[in-house]
Design a protein around this motif. Sequence first.
Motif, PDB file in Angstrom:
ATOM      1  N   ASP A  78      23.764  80.251-103.227  1.00 35.72           N
ATOM      2  CA  ASP A  78      25.160  80.627-102.971  1.00 35.72           C
ATOM      3  C   ASP A  78      25.576  81.788-103.866  1.00 35.72           C
ATOM      4  OD1 ASP A  78      27.776  80.165-101.734  1.00 35.72           O
ATOM      5  OD2 ASP A  78      28.396  79.493-103.723  1.00 35.72           O
ATOM      6  N   ILE A  79      25.185  81.710-105.143  1.00 38.63           N
ATOM      7  CA  ILE A  79      25.504  82.788-106.082  1.00 38.63           C
ATOM      8  C   ILE A  79      24.823  84.091-105.648  1.00 38.63           C
ATOM      9  CG2 ILE A  79      25.173  83.605-108.447  1.00 38.63           C
ATOM     10  CD1 ILE A  79      25.437  80.667-109.338  1.00 38.63           C
ATOM     11  N   ALA A  80      23.538  83.968-105.248  1.00 40.55           N
ATOM     12  CA  ALA A  80      22.791  85.155-104.826  1.00 40.55           C
ATOM     13  C   ALA A  80      23.386  85.772-103.573  1.00 40.55           C
ATOM     14  CB  ALA A  80      21.326  84.785-104.581  1.00 40.55           C
ATOM     15  N   ASN A  81      23.773  84.922-102.602  1.00 42.14           N
ATOM     16  CA  ASN A  81      24.353  85.437-101.363  1.00 42.14           C
ATOM     17  C   ASN A  81      25.685  86.133-101.614  1.00 42.14           C
ATOM     18  OD1 ASN A  81      22.242  84.576 -99.740  1.00 42.14           O
ATOM     19  ND2 ASN A  81      23.152  82.587 -99.349  1.00 42.14           N
ATOM     20  N   LYS A  82      26.477  85.557-102.524  1.00 42.00           N
ATOM     21  CA  LYS A  82      27.754  86.196-102.872  1.00 42.00           C
ATOM     22  C   LYS A  82      27.506  87.541-103.536  1.00 42.00           C
ATOM     23  CE  LYS A  82      30.524  81.985-103.375  1.00 42.00           C
ATOM     24  NZ  LYS A  82      31.223  81.081-104.331  1.00 42.00           N
ATOM     25  N   GLN A  83      26.459  87.584-104.379  1.00 49.47           N
ATOM     26  CA  GLN A  83      26.127  88.839-105.049  1.00 49.47           C
ATOM     27  C   GLN A  83      25.628  89.877-104.051  1.00 49.47           C
ATOM     28  OE1 GLN A  83      26.664  89.375-108.413  1.00 49.47           O
ATOM     29  NE2 GLN A  83      26.316  91.485-107.786  1.00 49.47           N
ATOM     30  N   ILE A  84      24.871  89.407-103.055  1.00 54.49           N
ATOM     31  CA  ILE A  84      24.398  90.308-102.009  1.00 54.49           C
ATOM     32  C   ILE A  84      25.574  90.947-101.285  1.00 54.49           C
ATOM     33  CG2 ILE A  84      23.257  90.384 -99.747  1.00 54.49           C
ATOM     34  CD1 ILE A  84      21.312  88.280-100.821  1.00 54.49           C
ATOM     35  N   ALA A 127      22.833 105.550 -92.561  1.00 54.28           N
ATOM     36  CA  ALA A 127      22.772 104.841 -93.843  1.00 54.28           C
ATOM     37  C   ALA A 127      23.512 103.510 -93.766  1.00 54.28           C
ATOM     38  CB  ALA A 127      23.375 105.717 -94.947  1.00 54.28           C
ATOM     39  N   LEU A 128      24.666 103.537 -93.087  1.00 56.04           N
ATOM     40  CA  LEU A 128      25.427 102.293 -92.900  1.00 56.04           C
ATOM     41  C   LEU A 128      24.648 101.298 -92.050  1.00 56.04           C
ATOM     42  CD1 LEU A 128      29.040 103.666 -92.292  1.00 56.04           C
ATOM     43  CD2 LEU A 128      28.278 102.266 -94.215  1.00 56.04           C
ATOM     44  N   LYS A 129      24.037 101.798 -90.990  1.00 52.97           N
ATOM     45  CA  LYS A 129      23.240 100.926 -90.120  1.00 52.97           C
ATOM     46  C   LYS A 129      22.090 100.285 -90.892  1.00 52.97           C
ATOM     47  CE  LYS A 129      20.506 100.876 -85.850  1.00 52.97           C
ATOM     48  NZ  LYS A 129      19.346 100.202 -86.489  1.00 52.97           N
ATOM     49  N   SER A 130      21.452 101.060 -91.767  1.00 54.14           N
ATOM     50  CA  SER A 130      20.347 100.546 -92.558  1.00 54.14           C
ATOM     51  C   SER A 130      20.797  99.405 -93.458  1.00 54.14           C
ATOM     52  CB  SER A 130      19.733 101.674 -93.401  1.00 54.14           C
ATOM     53  OG  SER A 130      18.694 101.184 -94.212  1.00 54.14           O
ATOM     54  N   LEU A 131      21.945  99.571 -94.104  1.00 55.99           N
ATOM     55  CA  LEU A 131      22.478  98.518 -94.970  1.00 55.99           C
ATOM     56  C   LEU A 131      22.797  97.254 -94.181  1.00 55.99           C
ATOM     57  CD1 LEU A 131      24.879 100.618 -97.234  1.00 55.99           C
ATOM     58  CD2 LEU A 131      22.800  99.445 -97.970  1.00 55.99           C
ATOM     59  N   ILE A 132      23.411  97.437 -93.027  1.00 51.62           N
ATOM     60  CA  ILE A 132      23.766  96.286 -92.188  1.00 51.62           C
ATOM     61  C   ILE A 132      22.522  95.580 -91.671  1.00 51.62           C
ATOM     62  CG2 ILE A 132      24.887  95.599 -90.023  1.00 51.62           C
ATOM     63  CD1 ILE A 132      26.887  97.911 -90.540  1.00 51.62           C
ATOM     64  N   ASP A 133      21.503  96.360 -91.295  1.00 52.10           N
ATOM     65  CA  ASP A 133      20.245  95.772 -90.812  1.00 52.10           C
ATOM     66  C   ASP A 133      19.591  94.918 -91.896  1.00 52.10           C
ATOM     67  OD1 ASP A 133      20.525  96.914 -88.344  1.00 52.10           O
ATOM     68  OD2 ASP A 133      19.161  98.592 -88.723  1.00 52.10           O
ATOM     69  N   VAL A 134      19.607  95.427 -93.134  1.00 48.61           N
ATOM     70  CA  VAL A 134      19.030  94.673 -94.249  1.00 48.61           C
ATOM     71  C   VAL A 134      19.776  93.363 -94.456  1.00 48.61           C
ATOM     72  CG1 VAL A 134      18.720  94.641 -96.757  1.00 48.61           C
ATOM     73  CG2 VAL A 134      18.076  96.665 -95.455  1.00 48.61           C
ATOM     74  N   LEU A 135      21.096  93.429 -94.388  1.00 52.34           N
ATOM     75  CA  LEU A 135      21.906  92.225 -94.572  1.00 52.34           C
ATOM     76  C   LEU A 135      21.612  91.193 -93.490  1.00 52.34           C
ATOM     77  CD1 LEU A 135      24.146  90.596 -95.895  1.00 52.34           C
ATOM     78  CD2 LEU A 135      25.801  91.867 -94.507  1.00 52.34           C
ATOM     79  N   PHE A 136      21.586  91.619 -92.234  1.00 51.01           N
ATOM     80  CA  PHE A 136      21.309  90.699 -91.134  1.00 51.01           C
ATOM     81  C   PHE A 136      19.905  90.109 -91.235  1.00 51.01           C
ATOM     82  CE2 PHE A 136      24.559  92.725 -88.013  1.00 51.01           C
ATOM     83  CZ  PHE A 136      25.569  92.017 -88.649  1.00 51.01           C
ATOM     84  N   GLU A 137      18.959  90.960 -91.622  1.00 49.88           N
ATOM     85  CA  GLU A 137      17.584  90.480 -91.730  1.00 49.88           C
ATOM     86  C   GLU A 137      17.467  89.428 -92.832  1.00 49.88           C
ATOM     87  OE1 GLU A 137      13.033  92.235 -91.873  1.00 49.88           O
ATOM     88  OE2 GLU A 137      14.696  93.527 -92.482  1.00 49.88           O
ATOM     89  N   TRP A 138      18.115  89.700 -93.966  1.00 50.13           N
ATOM     90  CA  TRP A 138      18.032  88.737 -95.058  1.00 50.13           C
ATOM     91  C   TRP A 138      18.723  87.418 -94.689  1.00 50.13           C
ATOM     92  CZ3 TRP A 138      15.340  87.261 -98.822  1.00 50.13           C
ATOM     93  CH2 TRP A 138      15.827  86.289 -99.689  1.00 50.13           C
ATOM     94  N   CYS A 139      19.862  87.504 -94.005  1.00 49.37           N
ATOM     95  CA  CYS A 139      20.571  86.289 -93.586  1.00 49.37           C
ATOM     96  C   CYS A 139      19.694  85.436 -92.668  1.00 49.37           C
ATOM     97  CB  CYS A 139      21.876  86.650 -92.886  1.00 49.37           C
ATOM     98  SG  CYS A 139      23.153  87.274 -93.995  1.00 49.37           S
ATOM     99  N   LYS A 140      18.975  86.077 -91.749  1.00 53.14           N
ATOM    100  CA  LYS A 140      18.100  85.341 -90.834  1.00 53.14           C
ATOM    101  C   LYS A 140      16.948  84.683 -91.582  1.00 53.14           C
ATOM    102  CE  LYS A 140      16.955  87.213 -86.900  1.00 53.14           C
ATOM    103  NZ  LYS A 140      16.464  88.223 -85.933  1.00 53.14           N
ATOM    104  N   ILE A 141      16.392  85.414 -92.553  1.00 52.53           N
ATOM    105  CA  ILE A 141      15.261  84.865 -93.309  1.00 52.53           C
ATOM    106  C   ILE A 141      15.703  83.723 -94.213  1.00 52.53           C
ATOM    107  CG2 ILE A 141      13.575  85.372 -95.122  1.00 52.53           C
ATOM    108  CD1 ILE A 141      13.309  88.172 -93.937  1.00 52.53           C
ATOM    109  N   SER A 142      16.802  83.919 -94.946  1.00 50.84           N
ATOM    110  CA  SER A 142      17.251  82.908 -95.908  1.00 50.84           C
ATOM    111  C   SER A 142      17.763  81.653 -95.224  1.00 50.84           C
ATOM    112  CB  SER A 142      18.344  83.489 -96.813  1.00 50.84           C
ATOM    113  OG  SER A 142      19.476  83.881 -96.049  1.00 50.84           O
ATOM    114  N   SER A 143      18.221  81.770 -93.978  1.00 49.62           N
ATOM    115  CA  SER A 143      18.714  80.596 -93.246  1.00 49.62           C
ATOM    116  C   SER A 143      17.633  79.996 -92.340  1.00 49.62           C
ATOM    117  CB  SER A 143      19.934  80.979 -92.405  1.00 49.62           C
ATOM    118  OG  SER A 143      19.595  81.957 -91.429  1.00 49.62           O
TER     119      SER A 143
END
Length: 296
Positions: A78-84, A127-143
């Motif tokens: 939870d702390i890591a996700n908030k930091q992300i 650049a914005l798309k890249s950041l959003i893609d990383v966020l979505f990818e990490w959310c899918k992996i972590s969940s």
Amino acid sequence: MITYILLLLILLCIIQFAYTRNLKKQAVEWLEDLKEIRSNPQQKIFTKKSGIFADITFELNSILKENRKQLLLLEKSDIANKQILTNLSHDVRTPLASLIGYLEALDNNSADDTREYIQISYKKALALKSLIDVLFEWCKISSNEQQYQMDYYDINELTREFIIDWLPLLEKKKISFHVNIPDNEWLVLIDKAAYKRIINNLIQNAIYHGECSNIAIHIEKNEDKIITAVFNNGYTIPEDKLPYIFDRLYKCDISRSDTGTGLGLSITKELIAAMKGTISVESAAETGTTFTIIFS
């Protein structure tokens, strides 16, 4: 005879009464311990006696210990996700504000060079798309929602296919690129999209965060293991930083610039682990930095 039977029955009743009373006493003590645990989750249940309550206490302590581990992991996650989210929101503001500024200039017809402003706006949007893609990818992996399409692929052919896309950028940045990939067909059970993401992450990390002038990719086979090594001669990762390089959000001053999200290498490790592989890193001033991936 009847007298002995009566005495025996009385004795059995006394023993049963004492046993029941002892169980009740233990139950009361156990209940008090459980109440204490509610107010102090770190508290353990202690018992000095043996028997069914001791067995129950042992099992319950094991369950409590496992639950505490899971709660700790959830708290860290939870702390890591908030930091992300905090980091990404900070990273998004700058290109977003810049993008809005260029678009406003275009909308108001105040741009000095319309074509240049459009090109810059396009880069900011990417650049914005890249950041959003990383966020979505990490959310899918972590969940654990990431879906993998596992199949047998020729890892040599697949790697050559993926690195071709990087050649124009490497040439533009004047980065020498060396490939040592056998012509043999070596089949590995992997997800094609995930493996592409892994190779892309390692090359991108070398270019933008390692600031290297030389990248090399080498693939070899050792018995039943396929070993892929991605080398760059950029910034050396200090020895004390190496154990943390794959951690979420970790950025050391040398190996990752402030512009990164701190998720690229973490995502790489998660993808490799999901495909039953391993990744390690070695870095030294004399030999450069090498990421080694092993699939069986």
